[in-house]
Design a protein around this motif. Structure first.
Motif, PDB file in Angstrom:
ATOM      1  N   THR B  23       0.797  -1.227   0.000  1.00 39.52           N
ATOM      2  CA  THR B  23       0.000   0.000   0.000  1.00 39.52           C
ATOM      3  C   THR B  23       0.835   1.284   0.000  1.00 39.52           C
ATOM      4  O   THR B  23       0.295   2.367  -0.171  1.00 39.52           O
ATOM      5  N   ARG B  24       2.147   1.179   0.200  1.00 41.44           N
ATOM      6  CA  ARG B  24       2.968   2.404   0.263  1.00 41.44           C
ATOM      7  C   ARG B  24       3.807   2.543  -1.007  1.00 41.44           C
ATOM      8  O   ARG B  24       4.439   1.601  -1.447  1.00 41.44           O
ATOM      9  N   GLU B  25       3.803   3.753  -1.539  1.00 46.36           N
ATOM     10  CA  GLU B  25       4.606   4.034  -2.729  1.00 46.36           C
ATOM     11  C   GLU B  25       6.065   4.269  -2.328  1.00 46.36           C
ATOM     12  O   GLU B  25       6.334   4.840  -1.269  1.00 46.36           O
ATOM     13  N   ASN B  26       6.968   3.876  -3.201  1.00 45.78           N
ATOM     14  CA  ASN B  26       8.404   4.097  -2.984  1.00 45.78           C
ATOM     15  C   ASN B  26       8.829   3.659  -1.583  1.00 45.78           C
ATOM     16  O   ASN B  26       9.415   4.428  -0.819  1.00 45.78           O
ATOM     17  N   ALA B  27       8.485   2.410  -1.256  1.00 45.42           N
ATOM     18  CA  ALA B  27       8.860   1.864   0.047  1.00 45.42           C
ATOM     19  C   ALA B  27      10.085   0.964  -0.105  1.00 45.42           C
ATOM     20  O   ALA B  27      10.270   0.326  -1.134  1.00 45.42           O
ATOM     21  N   ARG B  28      10.930   0.972   0.918  1.00 48.64           N
ATOM     22  CA  ARG B  28      12.053   0.042   0.946  1.00 48.64           C
ATOM     23  C   ARG B  28      11.983  -0.745   2.233  1.00 48.64           C
ATOM     24  O   ARG B  28      11.555  -0.243   3.277  1.00 48.64           O
ATOM     25  N   VAL B  29      12.446  -1.998   2.140  1.00 46.63           N
ATOM     26  CA  VAL B  29      12.469  -2.871   3.311  1.00 46.63           C
ATOM     27  C   VAL B  29      13.851  -2.772   3.946  1.00 46.63           C
ATOM     28  O   VAL B  29      14.859  -2.885   3.260  1.00 46.63           O
ATOM     29  N   LEU B  30      13.890  -2.545   5.245  1.00 50.78           N
ATOM     30  CA  LEU B  30      15.162  -2.468   5.967  1.00 50.78           C
ATOM     31  C   LEU B  30      15.390  -3.762   6.741  1.00 50.78           C
ATOM     32  O   LEU B  30      14.583  -4.133   7.592  1.00 50.78           O
ATOM     33  N   ALA B  31      16.484  -4.435   6.433  1.00 51.97           N
ATOM     34  CA  ALA B  31      16.840  -5.644   7.202  1.00 51.97           C
ATOM     35  C   ALA B  31      17.915  -5.244   8.206  1.00 51.97           C
ATOM     36  O   ALA B  31      17.672  -4.425   9.079  1.00 51.97           O
ATOM     37  N   GLY B  32      19.133  -5.764   8.058  1.00 47.12           N
ATOM     38  CA  GLY B  32      20.183  -5.432   9.029  1.00 47.12           C
ATOM     39  C   GLY B  32      20.765  -4.037   8.846  1.00 47.12           C
ATOM     40  O   GLY B  32      21.454  -3.522   9.723  1.00 47.12           O
ATOM     41  N   GLY B  33      20.519  -3.445   7.695  1.00 45.16           N
ATOM     42  CA  GLY B  33      20.931  -2.049   7.488  1.00 45.16           C
ATOM     43  C   GLY B  33      22.390  -1.855   7.129  1.00 45.16           C
ATOM     44  O   GLY B  33      22.863  -0.718   7.067  1.00 45.16           O
ATOM     45  N   GLN B  34      23.112  -2.939   6.846  1.00 44.27           N
ATOM     46  CA  GLN B  34      24.542  -2.762   6.592  1.00 44.27           C
ATOM     47  C   GLN B  34      24.823  -2.376   5.136  1.00 44.27           C
ATOM     48  O   GLN B  34      25.950  -2.035   4.782  1.00 44.27           O
TER      49      GLN B  34
END
Lengths: 160, 291
Positions: B23-34
């Motif tokens: 449902t969100r535009e231009n979304a990114r998934v954050l995992a460990g962030g490295q």
């Protein structure tokens, strides 16, 4: 407009609540919100290791974590090591072995080694060099840091 | 404060995360962030919505089940590194992990994050290719499995759809008695490899190579499993002649060039590292047979 949250983080045993922008990194939270400027910010993309702190007892790059991710968690910085003016054994070993020159990388190295020596009280030189690979130092050439670490391990085991 | 502004989401369940992604535009998934956090600090990546998976507990698991290893996308690299079962049943994975970044980055970095970032010479990507894993992907619409061989579609680009999330991977464990090796060349320990080669070798009763798996990364946008090399090794006696032939074959593959490393140098490294990996894997297979 800005996306903010109120977070509560236990830093060096002290419970701190702040309203922060969600994009604030943990490193900037420590330095700008809590005035704990011992945590240094070098490259800000996870390469130099200067900002290394312990989150839940485990070392992490504070520039690659968001402050909001630490909500409800425990963070330890270099300020947690000394007792007033009295250096802890790791810090004292660095001082005695000339394990630092300009000191910029030192907080990150001390926190990396705090975790390492807790888990490896009697490390070999190769293991020390391996764990130090995550921290850049441009002054010492590492030799004195390795010596300080091995000396600190010995002192902490009670062999000093 | 370096990242560009975004709206932060920290879902607690996979369903919530999928709902946000859908449902969100231009979304990114954050995992460990490295990897993503540096990209956001540099503003290479400027998502409007950041969906942080670090509080989705169901995505962090690690189980040896029979002949497979099941790993959640949010399982930390340190948990793989320190798992006694991984060390025993899949030592090539542990060996590869010792080259992945540093203590501090493995403490945060995850399996799923590394696979989805898909750096061409990332060690975990290489090992996933070697083991021939299956990726489990979920979205609001359902779930599907992707064979790892079909995961990479271009340079650092996966076949995940924008609303899809990597939930976990099933990695076949090497059969017992297989010798393993992971060899790479990087300018500094902890850097991404320029070229990396992993190998699994099984020997038959006569001491000949019964099966060989080789994964070579750093030549193109994704690791390759060179079928010509694997096939040619079967039935050969493990030794310099067979390894040299395999190395020569690897030295003839196409390779990419960039500002730092020429294609010819990558081919040279491929030749050297294939030889080293096969030699060590064979030696370990021999030791396993004798032990």
């Amino acid at each position: 407009m800005a996306d903010t949250r109120t977070i509560t983080v236990t830093v060096n045993g002290r419970v701190c609540s702040r309203e922060v922008e969600t994009r604030l990194t943990l490193a900037d939270f420590l330095r700008h919100e809590l005035n704990l400027t011992g945590t240094h910010v070098g490259c800000e993309h996870g390469v130099c290791g200067a900002c290394t702190v312990l989150v839940g007892g485990v070392s992490a790059r504070a520039c690659l974590m968001l402050a909001v991710q630490c909500d409800g968690r425990e963070v330890a910085t270099v300020e947690s090591l000394a007792d007033g003016d009295e250096l802890n054994p790791l810090q004292q070993a660095f001082r005695d072995n000339h394990g630092l020159q300009c000191g910029f990388c030192t907080p990150g190295i001390l926190m990396t080694l705090t975790e390492f020596l807790r888990d490896h009280p009697d490390p070999g030189e190769a293991e020390v060099r391996d764990v130090l690979s995550g921290n850049l130092c441009r002054c010492t050439g590492y030799q004195a840091i390795v010596a300080a670490t091995l000396d600190a391990a010995k002192r902490m085991r009670g062999g000093a | 404060m370096k990242p560009a502004p975004f709206v932060y989401h920290d879902p607690r369940t996979v369903a919530e995360a999928c709902d946000l992604l859908a449902t969100r535009e231009n979304a990114r998934v954050l995992a460990g962030g490295q990897s993503l956090m540096p990209m956001m600090n540099f503003r290479y990546a400027m998502p409007d919505h950041l969906i942080d998976l670090n509080r989705v507990d169901e995505l962090a698991y690690l189980r040896c089940e029979g002949e497979v290893l099941r790993v959640g996308a949010m399982t930390r690299q340190r948990d793989l590194e320190f798992s006694p079962e991984v060390g025993k049943r899949c030592p090539v994975l542990r060996e590869a992990l010792s080259h992945v970044g540093h203590r501090q980055t493995r403490n945060r970095g995850t399996l799923g994050g590394s696979l989805c970032h898909l750096d061409p010479s990332a060690e975990l990507v290489n090992v996933a290719a070697l083991l021939g894993g299956t990726l489990h992907v979920v979205s609001k619409g359902g779930a599907r499995d992707i064979p790892f061989a079909e995961f990479a579609v271009a340079y650092m680009t996966t076949s995940l759809q924008p609303d899809e999330l990597l939930a976990g991977a099933t990695l076949p464990l090497p059969a017992r008695g297989r010798g393993h090796a992971f060899a790479e060349f990087a300018r500094r320990h902890g850097d991404f490899a320029i070229v990396a080669c992993s190998a699994l070798i099984g020997l038959d009763r006569d001491g000949r190579i019964a099966d060989a798996a080789v994964a070579l990364s750093g030549l193109g946008h994704a690791p390759v499993r060179p079928a010509s090399i694997e096939r040619a090794l079967r039935g050969e006696k493990p030794g310099a002649a067979a390894f040299k032939a395999a190395a020569a074959e690897a030295g003839g593959f196409d390779a990419v060039a960039d500002a730092y490393v020429t294609a010819a140098y990558r081919r040279h490294l491929a030749r050297v590292l294939v030889y080293r990996a096969l030699e060590q894997a064979s030696m370990r297979a021999l030791e396993a047979g004798n032990g």
